[in-house]
Write an enzyme that holds these catalytic residues in place. Sequence first.
Site, mmCIF file in Angstrom:
data_model
loop_
_atom_site.group_PDB
_atom_site.id
_atom_site.type_symbol
_atom_site.label_atom_id
_atom_site.label_comp_id
_atom_site.label_asym_id
_atom_site.label_seq_id
_atom_site.Cartn_x
_atom_site.Cartn_y
_atom_site.Cartn_z
ATOM 1 N N SER A 149 0.835 -1.203 0.000
ATOM 2 C CA SER A 149 0.000 0.000 0.000
ATOM 3 C C SER A 149 0.875 1.260 0.000
ATOM 4 C CB SER A 149 -0.963 -0.047 1.190
ATOM 5 O OG SER A 149 -2.002 0.887 1.037
ATOM 6 N N ASP A 272 -9.471 -2.989 -6.821
ATOM 7 C CA ASP A 272 -8.996 -2.423 -5.555
ATOM 8 C C ASP A 272 -9.716 -1.108 -5.272
ATOM 9 O OD1 ASP A 272 -7.509 -1.123 -3.507
ATOM 10 O OD2 ASP A 272 -5.708 -2.239 -4.069
ATOM 11 N N HIS A 298 -8.013 -4.760 -1.895
ATOM 12 C CA HIS A 298 -6.820 -4.067 -1.417
ATOM 13 C C HIS A 298 -6.074 -4.945 -0.423
ATOM 14 C CE1 HIS A 298 -4.267 -0.598 -0.801
ATOM 15 N NE2 HIS A 298 -4.349 -0.793 0.509
#
Length: 345
Positions: A149, A272, A298
Amino acid sequence: MTTFTYNAFKPPFWLTNPHLQSILPKFFAPKAPEYRRVVRKDSLDESDIAYDFYDAHPIENSENGELEQTPLIVLFHGMEGSSDSHYARALAYQMHAQGWHFVVAHFRSCGGIPASGRVFYNAGDTGEVHYMLQNLSEKYANMYAVGVSLGGNALAKYMGEYGEKALCKGAAVISAPVDMSSAALSMHSFLSHRIYTPYLLNPIIKKALANDISKEEIDSIKAVNRISDFDDIFTAPRHGYRSNNDYYHSASALPYLRDVKKPLLLISAKDDPFLGFTATANDVSDCVTIIDTKHGGHVGYIRYRSDSKQAQGRDKKSRFDINWLPETVSAYFHSIGVDATVKSK
């Protein structure tokens, strides 16, 4: 580079929802391993930073300055992540199973250690990434990195910005918002704003309010209900950016991917809910491999095992596992020659 092969991610139809993929993994993560914690100062010599190691074997102090030869896999976590995050636990066991050392390098204010200086962490702080790798290079000769991320964006930007000078020999980046402006817009959508923003924003606000800030900053931060507003009020000015727009533009990894000189794997899902634009083959150098899956959410990629095959460290009765990401990352590292590295006895 040898051919990189991996198993496609194919969840059952009832598990393809991106929000299920994004939320469920934390409920099926293995128990955290027993980490060995080392605390050192950050690059500004202001805040303490935690390094949580899961050693493949005991590390001996060398009297003649010899470096540890067994590969070290370094994880740079996501926003408000830590060595306790579901992906960190799963990666720790997978890397350990390969006979490699593993460490989570925490960003400022994470891992249970409050930030002591003016700055926290930001998605473009490649200087801090380089500094943490420098610290680790004092003991480990062969380092590879994984970024998740926001930590993935920082690592991807680092790989492009530093090129041949990047201290890790290869890297894998998962669910990274490499174009942060479009990612911010994605987070403004109704579902993302309602489901994820409170989960991510509230801990950040709590940390910021505990910091040495002015009354004006306190009043402004308390009124925030979007991550982009927090970035405009706090993240950007604290880290030398003119605005959240300047922060997103300057910190995004996407423009740097064409300059990557060492092996880099980019994994992201088309569904995502956190991401906007992702990298295409025309955006990257020949050293970059892209896996762009249809599903996965995600940092999700949760599977259902009809054969009841257990996940690493989980109850044998569990039919769910989150090992597709760790398996794919380790397969990539094998493909770029990690096993060719001489290992300690």
